[in-house]
Design a protein around this motif. Structure first.
Motif, PDB file in Angstrom:
ATOM      1  N   THR A 178       0.829  -1.200   0.000  1.00 16.57           N
ATOM      2  CA  THR A 178       0.000   0.000   0.000  1.00 16.57           C
ATOM      3  C   THR A 178       0.868   1.256   0.000  1.00 16.57           C
ATOM      4  O   THR A 178       2.045   1.216   0.384  1.00 16.57           O
ATOM      5  N   GLU A 212       0.466   3.754   2.012  1.00 16.34           N
ATOM      6  CA  GLU A 212       0.770   4.076   3.411  1.00 16.34           C
ATOM      7  C   GLU A 212       1.987   3.294   3.912  1.00 16.34           C
ATOM      8  O   GLU A 212       2.853   3.850   4.584  1.00 16.34           O
ATOM      9  N   GLU A 213       2.061   2.003   3.595  1.00 18.18           N
ATOM     10  CA  GLU A 213       3.213   1.193   4.003  1.00 18.18           C
ATOM     11  C   GLU A 213       4.500   1.726   3.382  1.00 18.18           C
ATOM     12  O   GLU A 213       5.538   1.784   4.045  1.00 18.18           O
ATOM     13  N   VAL A 245       5.140   4.810   2.351  1.00 17.43           N
ATOM     14  CA  VAL A 245       5.473   6.095   2.984  1.00 17.43           C
ATOM     15  C   VAL A 245       6.125   5.845   4.339  1.00 17.43           C
ATOM     16  O   VAL A 245       7.149   6.446   4.670  1.00 17.43           O
ATOM     17  N   GLN A 246       5.554   4.943   5.126  1.00 19.51           N
ATOM     18  CA  GLN A 246       6.128   4.612   6.432  1.00 19.51           C
ATOM     19  C   GLN A 246       7.526   4.015   6.272  1.00 19.51           C
ATOM     20  O   GLN A 246       8.433   4.317   7.053  1.00 19.51           O
ATOM     21  N   GLU A 305       2.239   9.776  -5.567  1.00 18.96           N
ATOM     22  CA  GLU A 305       1.687   9.938  -4.221  1.00 18.96           C
ATOM     23  C   GLU A 305       2.711   9.566  -3.151  1.00 18.96           C
ATOM     24  O   GLU A 305       2.883  10.293  -2.173  1.00 18.96           O
ATOM     25  N   VAL A 306       3.396   8.445  -3.329  1.00 20.51           N
ATOM     26  CA  VAL A 306       4.414   8.056  -2.345  1.00 20.51           C
ATOM     27  C   VAL A 306       5.530   9.096  -2.312  1.00 20.51           C
ATOM     28  O   VAL A 306       5.977   9.509  -1.244  1.00 20.51           O
ATOM     29  N   ARG A 319       4.340  12.272  -0.514  1.00 27.07           N
ATOM     30  CA  ARG A 319       4.094  12.112   0.928  1.00 27.07           C
ATOM     31  C   ARG A 319       5.328  11.726   1.722  1.00 27.07           C
ATOM     32  O   ARG A 319       5.334  11.843   2.944  1.00 27.07           O
ATOM     33  N   SER A 320       6.391  11.289   1.043  1.00 27.20           N
ATOM     34  CA  SER A 320       7.552  10.801   1.789  1.00 27.20           C
ATOM     35  C   SER A 320       8.868  11.468   1.420  1.00 27.20           C
ATOM     36  O   SER A 320       9.874  11.207   2.043  1.00 27.20           O
TER      37      SER A 320
END
Length: 111
Positions: free
Chosen positions: A9, A11-12, A14-15, A42-43, A46-47
């Motif tokens: 995902t 979110e994963e 980015v984390q 997007e990644v 956001r990161s």
């Protein structure tokens, strides 16, 4: 040596990128790659992970990528940041399955 980690995902991913930064890896050493450009964007947004672009691939590869299939383009990008053709093939298949890749040129920190 370029290290690669797969995520399912946004979110994963980015984390995962943020974890690398917390371990001292710089923004310029982390690349994100997904089959879909909007996921890559997007990644990256956001990161702060880098997208593999002209700075990494050079003008020649960038021009060739204009005429290549998506799979060929993805493999060429991965090879430009340090993967072997066999590794690029393997990871391109994972991208086809919807995975998101983080690639790190800093091999001192485990992904």
């Amino acid at each position: 040596m370029t290290l690669v980690k797969e995520y399912s995902t946004v979110e994963e991913a980015v984390q995962g990128a943020n974890l690398l930064y917390s371990k001292g890896v710089t923004d310029e050493e982390v690349y994100v790659l997904a089959h879909e450009k909007d996921v890559t964007n997007e990644v990256a947004d956001r990161s702060k992970a880098e997208k593999i672009g002209i700075d990494e691939t050079g003008v020649g590869t960038t021009m060739k990528n204009l005429f290549r299939s998506t799979g060929d383009t993805l493999r060429a990008k991965m090879e430009e940041v340090g993967l072997t053709p066999a590794e690029a093939q393997k990871y391109e298949e994972r991208l086809d399955e919807g995975k998101i890749l983080l690639l790190s040129k800093n091999d001192q920190v485990i992904l």
